[in-house]
Write an enzyme that holds these catalytic residues in place. Structure first.
Site, PDB file in Angstrom:
ATOM      1  N   HIS A  39       2.404 -17.461 -34.179  1.00 35.56           N
ATOM      2  CA  HIS A  39       2.080 -18.130 -32.913  1.00 35.56           C
ATOM      3  C   HIS A  39       1.325 -17.142 -32.019  1.00 35.56           C
ATOM      4  O   HIS A  39       1.829 -16.676 -31.008  1.00 35.56           O
ATOM      5  CB  HIS A  39       3.382 -18.588 -32.255  1.00 35.56           C
ATOM      6  CG  HIS A  39       3.180 -19.374 -30.991  1.00 35.56           C
ATOM      7  ND1 HIS A  39       2.365 -20.470 -30.902  1.00 35.56           N
ATOM      8  CD2 HIS A  39       3.713 -19.207 -29.746  1.00 35.56           C
ATOM      9  CE1 HIS A  39       2.398 -20.951 -29.681  1.00 35.56           C
ATOM     10  NE2 HIS A  39       3.198 -20.191 -28.953  1.00 35.56           N
ATOM     11  N   THR A  66      11.575 -18.344 -27.410  1.00 38.22           N
ATOM     12  CA  THR A  66      11.104 -17.197 -26.626  1.00 38.22           C
ATOM     13  C   THR A  66       9.985 -16.445 -27.354  1.00 38.22           C
ATOM     14  O   THR A  66      10.053 -16.236 -28.567  1.00 38.22           O
ATOM     15  CB  THR A  66      12.305 -16.248 -26.367  1.00 38.22           C
ATOM     16  OG1 THR A  66      13.336 -17.004 -25.745  1.00 38.22           O
ATOM     17  CG2 THR A  66      11.915 -15.086 -25.478  1.00 38.22           C
ATOM     18  N   ASP A  76      22.344 -19.878 -18.187  1.00 39.94           N
ATOM     19  CA  ASP A  76      21.305 -18.982 -17.673  1.00 39.94           C
ATOM     20  C   ASP A  76      22.002 -17.829 -16.969  1.00 39.94           C
ATOM     21  O   ASP A  76      23.167 -17.931 -16.564  1.00 39.94           O
ATOM     22  CB  ASP A  76      20.396 -19.736 -16.685  1.00 39.94           C
ATOM     23  CG  ASP A  76      19.045 -19.053 -16.464  1.00 39.94           C
ATOM     24  OD1 ASP A  76      18.023 -19.579 -16.960  1.00 39.94           O
ATOM     25  OD2 ASP A  76      19.021 -17.994 -15.794  1.00 39.94           O
TER      26      ASP A  76
HETATM   27  N1  LIG Z   1       7.369 -20.747 -28.884  1.00 37.16           N
HETATM   28  C1  LIG Z   1       6.555 -21.404 -28.078  1.00 37.16           C
HETATM   29  O1  LIG Z   1       5.691 -22.157 -28.533  1.00 37.16           O
HETATM   30  C2  LIG Z   1       6.736 -21.282 -26.599  1.00 37.16           C
HETATM   31  C3  LIG Z   1       6.229 -22.256 -25.746  1.00 37.16           C
HETATM   32  C4  LIG Z   1       6.453 -22.132 -24.369  1.00 37.16           C
HETATM   33  C5  LIG Z   1       7.149 -21.030 -23.877  1.00 37.16           C
HETATM   34  N2  LIG Z   1       7.591 -20.094 -24.744  1.00 37.16           N
HETATM   35  C6  LIG Z   1       8.335 -18.935 -24.270  1.00 37.16           C
HETATM   36  O2  LIG Z   1       9.623 -19.376 -23.835  1.00 37.16           O
HETATM   37  C7  LIG Z   1      10.141 -18.467 -22.860  1.00 37.16           C
HETATM   38  C8  LIG Z   1      10.613 -19.238 -21.628  1.00 37.16           C
HETATM   39  O3  LIG Z   1       9.524 -19.848 -20.992  1.00 37.16           O
HETATM   40  P1  LIG Z   1       9.740 -20.645 -19.612  1.00 37.16           P
HETATM   41  O4  LIG Z   1       8.423 -21.186 -19.251  1.00 37.16           O
HETATM   42  O5  LIG Z   1      10.912 -21.540 -19.717  1.00 37.16           O
HETATM   43  O6  LIG Z   1      10.111 -19.430 -18.644  1.00 37.16           O
HETATM   44  P2  LIG Z   1      10.962 -19.519 -17.265  1.00 37.16           P
HETATM   45  O7  LIG Z   1      10.724 -18.245 -16.561  1.00 37.16           O
HETATM   46  O8  LIG Z   1      10.663 -20.786 -16.575  1.00 37.16           O
HETATM   47  O9  LIG Z   1      12.479 -19.584 -17.768  1.00 37.16           O
HETATM   48  C9  LIG Z   1      13.096 -18.528 -18.413  1.00 37.16           C
HETATM   49  C10 LIG Z   1      14.551 -18.574 -18.049  1.00 37.16           C
HETATM   50  O10 LIG Z   1      15.237 -17.551 -18.790  1.00 37.16           O
HETATM   51  C11 LIG Z   1      16.274 -17.087 -17.947  1.00 37.16           C
HETATM   52  N3  LIG Z   1      16.772 -15.789 -18.415  1.00 37.16           N
HETATM   53  C12 LIG Z   1      16.177 -14.591 -18.334  1.00 37.16           C
HETATM   54  N4  LIG Z   1      16.999 -13.631 -18.830  1.00 37.16           N
HETATM   55  C13 LIG Z   1      18.129 -14.249 -19.219  1.00 37.16           C
HETATM   56  C14 LIG Z   1      19.345 -13.817 -19.800  1.00 37.16           C
HETATM   57  N5  LIG Z   1      19.554 -12.525 -20.091  1.00 37.16           N
HETATM   58  N6  LIG Z   1      20.291 -14.735 -20.052  1.00 37.16           N
HETATM   59  C15 LIG Z   1      20.090 -16.036 -19.771  1.00 37.16           C
HETATM   60  N7  LIG Z   1      18.964 -16.515 -19.225  1.00 37.16           N
HETATM   61  C16 LIG Z   1      17.992 -15.634 -18.952  1.00 37.16           C
HETATM   62  C17 LIG Z   1      15.616 -17.009 -16.579  1.00 37.16           C
HETATM   63  O11 LIG Z   1      16.587 -16.907 -15.545  1.00 37.16           O
HETATM   64  C18 LIG Z   1      14.844 -18.308 -16.561  1.00 37.16           C
HETATM   65  O12 LIG Z   1      15.587 -19.359 -16.002  1.00 37.16           O
HETATM   66  C19 LIG Z   1       9.003 -17.473 -22.591  1.00 37.16           C
HETATM   67  O13 LIG Z   1       9.192 -16.311 -23.356  1.00 37.16           O
HETATM   68  C20 LIG Z   1       7.769 -18.229 -23.068  1.00 37.16           C
HETATM   69  O14 LIG Z   1       6.703 -17.379 -23.407  1.00 37.16           O
HETATM   70  C21 LIG Z   1       7.395 -20.192 -26.082  1.00 37.16           C
HETATM   71  O1  LIG Z   2       1.085 -19.202 -24.353  1.00 38.24           O
HETATM   72  C1  LIG Z   2       2.188 -18.880 -23.950  1.00 38.24           C
HETATM   73  O2  LIG Z   2       2.432 -17.774 -23.452  1.00 38.24           O
HETATM   74  C2  LIG Z   2       3.336 -19.872 -24.015  1.00 38.24           C
HETATM   75  C3  LIG Z   2       3.441 -20.550 -25.333  1.00 38.24           C
HETATM   76  O3  LIG Z   2       3.487 -19.652 -26.401  1.00 38.24           O
HETATM   77  C4  LIG Z   2       2.364 -21.559 -25.558  1.00 38.24           C
HETATM   78  O4  LIG Z   2       1.699 -21.513 -26.603  1.00 38.24           O
HETATM   79  O5  LIG Z   2       2.180 -22.427 -24.687  1.00 38.24           O
END
Ligand SMILES: NC(=O)c1ccc[n+]([C@@H]2O[C@H](COP(=O)([O-])OP(=O)(O)OC[C@H]3O[C@@H](n4cnc5c(N)ncnc54)[C@H](O)[C@@H]3O)[C@@H](O)[C@H]2O)c1
Ligand SMILES: O=C(O)C[C@H](O)C(=O)O
Length: 323
Positions: free
Chosen positions: A186, A130, A44
Site C-alpha cells: 500500500h 494503521t 482510544d
Molecule cells: N490501510 C489503509 O488503507 C488506511 C486508510 C486510511 C487510513 N489509514 C491509517 O489509519 C490510521 C488512522 O487514521 P485516522 O484518519 O483514523 O487518524 P485519526 O487521527 O483520525 O485517528 C487516530 C486515532 O488513534 C488514536 N490513538 C493514537 N494513539 C493511540 C493509542 N496508543 N491507543 C489508542 N488509540 C490511539 C488517536 O487518539 C485517534 O483517535 C493512520 O495511520 C492512517 O494513515 C490507513
Molecule cells: O494515504 C494515506 O495516508 C491514507 C491511506 O493510506 C489512504 O490510502 O487513503
C-alpha cells in the site's frame, strides 16, 4: 434494514473491537452498526473521545433502524471476547509525508494497542489499518504470536475500490459494473492489474486507449496522497472504513470472499517473509487461502519492486519489538 443476524462462535451476537476512535475508527464503527453486523467496542487513548463517539452513534440507532450496541472506552477490559479486532490507532500522514514516515511512531502504537486488545480477546482475528500498512501488519503478526491466517492488513480492497471508481467515471458506467484488482504494498509502488480488471467481464484495456488507462493507474497509486493534499489534515476515511467493513463482514458472515489484502507470504509469487497485498479467500477463521494469479513478466517485476520497498522498512519496525 438488513435482516440477518451475525452470531459469534460462542452463540452470542458478534463483537468487534475497533482500536482508535478517530476518523477511520469511528466511521468503521458506524458502518458495522448500520449494517447490523456486530456490536462494537471502540477504544482510544484519549479520554472522552471513544465515549463521545459511542454515545453519538447510539443516538442514531433509532433513525438508522439497527439494533446493535456500541461502547466507548479507554479500558481494554471492556473489549473482552471480541471476535475481531481492527487496529486503526495511530497517526495519519500530513501533506508531503510518505506513509513510511510513520513507521516509528505508529509501530509503537500498534504493538501496545494490539497486545492489550488480544489480552482481552485471545480468540480474535486481527485486521490492521494503521499505516504504513504492510509493515504494520507484519509487526502486528510478530507482536501477536498468532497464526498468520488470523492477522491481515486492509489496503487492497481500498486501492481496488479507487481503481474501480476511476474506471467507472472514465467509462460512464456504474462502479458496481467494474471489478478491479490491485496487488502489492500500500505505497507508491502498488500494482494495479488491468489484466484482472473488467467491466462486466470485458477487459478494461479493450474499453479505453492505453494512455487513459495508464493515467487511471497512476491516479490509483496516488489515491491516498490526493486526499491527504485536499483535506490538509489527516487522510481518507470513508472509503477506508467501507473497505475494512467489507473484510470484517466476509469473516463474520463466513462469506469466503476473494479479496485483495495484506497477507503473510511464504513463497507465493516467489516472495517470502513479508506481508503484501495478494488475493485471499476470507472466511470465519481468517485467511483460508492465498491465490496465486499468473502474472506477466512486467507485473511480476512490479510486484517484486513493491515487495522490496516494503521489506526495506521491516528491520526498522522489528527493532521496536525489542526497544
Ligand atoms: N490501510 C489503509 O488503507 C488506511 C486508510 C486510511 C487510513 N489509514 C491509517 O489509519 C490510521 C488512522 O487514521 P485516522 O484518519 O483514523 O487518524 P485519526 O487521527 O483520525 O485517528 C487516530 C486515532 O488513534 C488514536 N490513538 C493514537 N494513539 C493511540 C493509542 N496508543 N491507543 C489508542 N488509540 C490511539 C488517536 O487518539 C485517534 O483517535 C493512520 O495511520 C492512517 O494513515 C490507513
Ligand atoms: O494515504 C494515506 O495516508 C491514507 C491511506 O493510506 C489512504 O490510502 O487513503
Amino acid at each position: 434494514m438488513t435482516a440477518f443476524s451475525t452470531t459469534s462462535a460462542h452463540g452470542s451476537v458478534s463483537q468487534v473491537t475497533v482500536v482508535g476512535a478517530g476518523n477511520v475508527g469511528s466511521t468503521l464503527a458506524q458502518r458495522l452498526l448500520e449494517r447490523n453486523l456486530a456490536n462494537v467496542v471502540v477504544v482510544d487513548i484519549v479520554e472522552g473521545r471513544p465515549q463521545g463517539v459511542a454515545l453519538d452513534l447510539s443516538q442514531a440507532a433509532g433513525c438508522e433502524g439497527h439494533n446493535r450496541t456500541i461502547v466507548g472506552t479507554n479500558d481494554y477490559h471492556d473489549t473482552a471476547n471480541s471476535d475481531i479486532v481492527v487496529i486503526t490507532a495511530g497517526l495519519p500522514r500530513r501533506p508531503g509525508m510518505t506513509r513510511d514516515d510513520l513507521t516509528q511512531v505508529n509501530g509503537k502504537i500498534v504493538i501496545d494497542t494490539l497486545r492489550q486488545a488480544l489480552a482481552a480477546s485471545p480468540q480474535a482475528s486481527v485486521v490492521v489499518v494503521t499505516n504504513p500498512l504492510d509493515v504494520m501488519t507484519y509487526l502486528a503478526w510478530k507482536a501477536s504470536g498468532l497464526p498468520p491466517q488470523r492477522v491481515m492488513g486492509m489496503a487492497g480492497v481500498l486501492d481496488s475500490a479507487r481503481f474501480q471508481t476511476f474506471i467507472a467515471w472514465e467509462l460512464g458506467v456504474p462502479p458496481s459494473d467494474v471489478s478491479a484488482m490491485v496487488l502489492g504494498g500500500h505505497g507508491d509502488l502498488m500494482v494495479p492489474l488491468p489484466s484482472y480488471t473488467t467491466v462486466n467481464g470485458i477487459p478494461v484495456a479493450e474499453l479505453m486507449p492505453a494512455p487513459r488507462l495508464q493515467a487511471l493507474i497512476d491516479r490509483t497509486r496516488n489515491g491516498g496522497a490526493e486526499i491527504v493534499q485536499l483535506l490538509k489534515q489527516g487522510g481518507a476515511y470513508y472509503a477506508p472504513a467501507s473497505s475494512a467493513c467489507v473484510m470484517v463482514e466476509s469473516m463474520l458472515l463466513n462469506q469466503r470472499r476473494i479479496l485483495p489484502l495484506a497477507a503473510h507470504l511464504t513463497g507465493q509469487y516467489g516472495l517470502s517473509d513479508l506481508y503484501l497485498g495478494v488475493p485471499c479467500r476470507l472466511g470465519q477463521g481468517g485467511i483460508e487461502e492465498i491465490l496465486e494469479l499468473s502474472l506477466t513478466p512486467e507485473e511480476q517485476l512490479a510486484l517484486e519492486r513493491s515487495a522490496a520497498s516494503v521489506k526495506e522498512q521491516i528491520p526498522l519496525a522489528l527493532a521496536l519489538l525489542s526497544s
